[in-house]
Design a protein around this motif. Structure first.
Motif, PDB file in Angstrom:
ATOM      1  N   ASN A 134       0.812  -1.214   0.000  1.00 16.20           N
ATOM      2  CA  ASN A 134       0.000   0.000   0.000  1.00 16.20           C
ATOM      3  C   ASN A 134       0.847   1.267   0.000  1.00 16.20           C
ATOM      4  N   ILE A 135       2.043   1.216   0.548  1.00 12.86           N
ATOM      5  CA  ILE A 135       2.908   2.403   0.468  1.00 12.86           C
ATOM      6  C   ILE A 135       3.309   2.629  -0.995  1.00 12.86           C
ATOM      7  N   ILE A 162       4.071  12.396  -1.241  1.00 15.33           N
ATOM      8  CA  ILE A 162       4.427  11.544  -0.103  1.00 15.33           C
ATOM      9  C   ILE A 162       3.342  10.484   0.038  1.00 15.33           C
ATOM     10  N   SER A 163       3.784   9.253   0.179  1.00 16.51           N
ATOM     11  CA  SER A 163       2.817   8.162   0.334  1.00 16.51           C
ATOM     12  C   SER A 163       2.706   7.780   1.796  1.00 16.51           C
ATOM     13  N   TYR A 164       1.480   7.698   2.275  1.00 22.58           N
ATOM     14  CA  TYR A 164       1.246   7.193   3.628  1.00 22.58           C
ATOM     15  C   TYR A 164       0.684   5.771   3.621  1.00 22.58           C
ATOM     16  N   GLY A 165       0.523   5.195   2.427  1.00 26.79           N
ATOM     17  CA  GLY A 165      -0.037   3.847   2.381  1.00 26.79           C
ATOM     18  C   GLY A 165      -1.357   3.796   3.127  1.00 26.79           C
ATOM     19  N   GLU A 167      -1.537   4.003   6.396  1.00 27.01           N
ATOM     20  CA  GLU A 167      -1.205   4.411   7.762  1.00 27.01           C
ATOM     21  C   GLU A 167      -2.074   5.536   8.311  1.00 27.01           C
ATOM     22  N   ARG A 168      -2.668   6.326   7.421  1.00 26.59           N
ATOM     23  CA  ARG A 168      -3.460   7.456   7.919  1.00 26.59           C
ATOM     24  C   ARG A 168      -4.860   7.487   7.305  1.00 26.59           C
ATOM     25  N   TRP A 179     -13.649   2.631   3.239  1.00 24.76           N
ATOM     26  CA  TRP A 179     -12.525   2.324   2.358  1.00 24.76           C
ATOM     27  C   TRP A 179     -12.487   3.294   1.176  1.00 24.76           C
TER      28      TRP A 179
END
Lengths: 190, 440
Positions: A134-135, A162-165, A167-168, A179
């Protein structure tokens, strides 16, 4: 698509409302030269000249202010829209849907109008799938949004990603509604 | 510092072989069939350990130590621990050596292996004699005497467990390995490290930001991971003992580190080229080579034990699938064809299998597949999401994270999916376990 409609509606309501207040205040000024709007002008000067001229001059001065305010409000709304309007993705996809492209068009236009602004694009995923992948996926999402805007003429140096996948998440829920909200690219001003 | 510790260790562990037959008894490794060891668990009796003086303090240590022994051995999944209440003989009274043991008392309750122990503990010394017997042959398989400082029970028991497993299977097992994992107990995702059995988890990173994907170097001295410490997903390579290391902070993502076995080299995923690709780095964080060339996501490398092949995730076919790259031929072959979402490959230290996670419907589960693509086996199921498989250093067990009890936690199971249990309980959410090699 919905967002754009909403913005258009907002302008439809706000601008006439402002024009309406401007025409009202004209009357107030002509009869009662000590309103708030008058205070902003030069009251001493106004009291020395004739009524008709005062009305004309003050109304001109006031409508300028209204325009400036309306413009400021418009700019603020556009800036807020720029930050608040996320674009959304399908599961395991970084492809820009047409609704996402509409929003990105507006964002690109805004960036063209505001050349001093730099932007961070965050790529996010829903909680399904695995965190490492996912990142990478969030990275692709942020990057496809960036490329779209760059293709419209914005300098690439003004956009970082910037990728947070996963995580946020915006919505911690464990359902399709949450989702869908979480599979997004979000814009912040640097 | 390390050297001093090493010397001390040698002094502490004055290990004495006192039975020469120990060498001959493990010739065939005929106790545990390592090709399918969990079908039939070996019944083993761990007697309550005899004490030297018999005083209460020593008795307590003896009891705790024999319990610890049982739980460590049981953790391997190879054994069925027999209930002490059923024992006909108490070596605490009768004796702990072959001449004093009536082996029929043990075979008649079903024990095939018997462990006896003697403990001497005073203020500045802990001495233990430990023996493993084959009850049917009436024969010592391995026996050792350890001298150490008080409080070292765990280390001694770990050592002797390693001996037992070595004599029964031919490899050193898992007892000197450690486990790194992610926990948000502090409010942020940080790396924690615990013993192989979940004992004594200690926080390793203090980044106060998202930290992910711990990866052990094969000597257990280095840990690579991704952290958002500076706002971006950067790669950190840290020496565990010393406070040194390096950071790789390329534009885009710096993720999914995996060390090459036996080398001070690792692979990781970067997107500075505009595409997520896997590169090789030195242990000092210098990129030396690009390993994948393909538009679309390539990530999550995992090396074969010899380092000649690399499993990884690629979306080149449209969905994330596991591929294997052979470095000698340069060929890349797709390994997984079942399912639409196969990620997180982890190559077994035995070399023959790859564990990975697969999303089917709304569930993610752990599967194992032969390196040749055969023998696809689903190991978890009907228990919410099960992710992030990581093999034990001997390839006998698999760690994973699971949401079966609500919040994600760390679990362990055998390589065949049996004996699934929780590794440790902690506040918050635990994910991303990584099992180290045995660290000496």
């Amino acid at each position: 698509m919905q967002k754009r409609l909403w913005i258009n509606l907002m302008f439809c309501f706000i601008l006439p409302a402002m024009l309406f207040t401007a025409s009202c205040s004209k009357k107030v000024v002509s009869t009662e030269p000590t309103t708030d709007q008058m205070a902003e002008g030069d009251t001493d000067q106004l009291s020395e000249v004739t009524d008709v001229v005062v009305v004309d001059e003050s109304s001109v001065a006031e409508s300028d202010l209204m325009e400036a305010e309306a413009l400021a409000a418009q700019e603020k709304a556009a800036r807020e829209m720029f930050v608040s309007a996320d674009i959304y993705f399908e599961f395991d996809s970084a492809v820009l849907a047409s609704s996402a492209q509409d929003i990105l068009n507006l964002k690109a236009a805004w960036m063209m109008k505001n050349p001093g602004v730099s932007v961070i694009i965050e790529g996010h995923c829903d909680e399904r799938g695995t965190s490492e992948y996912n990142i990478a996926l969030g990275d692709r999402r942020a990057d496809s949004a960036k490329q779209f805007i760059v293709d419209l003429g914005v300098a690439p140096e003004r956009l970082t990603t910037i990728s947070y996948g996963e995580e946020r998440p915006l919505d911690p829920g464990n359902n399709e509604y949450a989702w869908a909200k979480n599979r997004r690219a979000h814009f912040t001003l640097e | 510092m390390l050297r001093a510790l090493f010397v001390r260790l040698i002094c502490y562990f004055t290990v004495i072989f006192f039975f020469t037959g120990a060498q001959s008894s493990f010739a065939g490794y005929d106790y545990i069939d390592i090709t399918n060891p969990f079908l039939r668990k070996i019944p083993v009796a761990v007697s309550s350990f005899k004490t030297f003086s018999g005083n209460t303090a020593e008795r307590q240590v003896a009891l705790k130590t024999s319990d610890l022994f049982s739980s460590m051995l049981e953790f391997t999944g190879y054994f069925k621990m027999l209930d002490r209440a059923a024992f006909l003989e108490d070596p605490h009274r009768s004796g702990i050596t072959a001449s004093n043991i009536k082996f029929h008392n043990w075979t008649s309750i079903g024990a095939e292996l018997l462990i006896t122990g003697l403990i001497l503990k005073n203020v500045d010394l802990l001495e233990m004699e430990l023996r493993l017997y084959d009850t049917f042959k009436g024969k010592l398989i391995v026996g050792k005497r350890y001298k150490s400082k008080p409080g070292d029970q765990r280390r001694i028991v770990r050592r002797f467990c390693s001996e037992i497993i070595y004599h029964l299977t031919g490899n050193k097992g898992i007892f000197n390995s450690r486990i790194a994992f992610i926990s948000n107990a502090s409010g942020h995702k940080e790396i924690y490290i615990c013993d192989f059995d979940g004992y004594n988890p200690k926080r390793f990173t203090f980044n106060n930001n998202i930290t992910l994907s711990p990866a052990w170097s094969s000597d257990g001295r280095w840990l690579a991971f991704t952290s958002y410490l500076k706002g971006h997903p950067d790669l950190y390579i840290k020496n565990l003992a010393q406070k040194r290391g390096s950071v790789v902070a390329k534009k885009g993502i710096n993720i999914t580190p995996a060390w090459v076995p036996g080398k001070f080299k690792l692979a990781a995923t970067f997107s500075f080229s505009g595409d997520q690709e896997i590169y090789m780095l030195t242990g000092n964080g210098k990129i030396t080579k690009r390993l994948t060339v393909n538009k679309g996501i390539d990530s999550s490398p995992s090396f074969s034990p010899g380092g000649r092949r690399m499993a990884f995730v690629s979306k080149r076919s449209g969905t994330p699938q596991i591929y294997i790259k052979d470095f000698r031929s340069g060929n890349v072959n797709r390994l997984t064809f079942q399912g639409q979402y196969n990620t997180e490959p982890n190559w077994s230290p035995r070399g023959d299998k790859i564990a990975y996670s697969s999303m089917v419907g709304r569930e993610i589960n752990i599967f194992v597949i032969g390196v040749d693509g055969g023998n696809l086996t689903q190991l978890t199921g009907s228990s919410a999401d099960n992710e992030s498989p990581s093999w034990s250093p001997d390839g006998s067990l698999i760690l994973f994270s699971s949401t079966r009890e609500g919040h994600a936690g760390i679990y362990v199971m055998t390589a065949y999916g049996t004996d699934q249990r929780r590794l440790l309980s902690m506040p918050g959410v635990q994910t991303g376990p990584a099992w180290s090699a045995n660290i000496n």
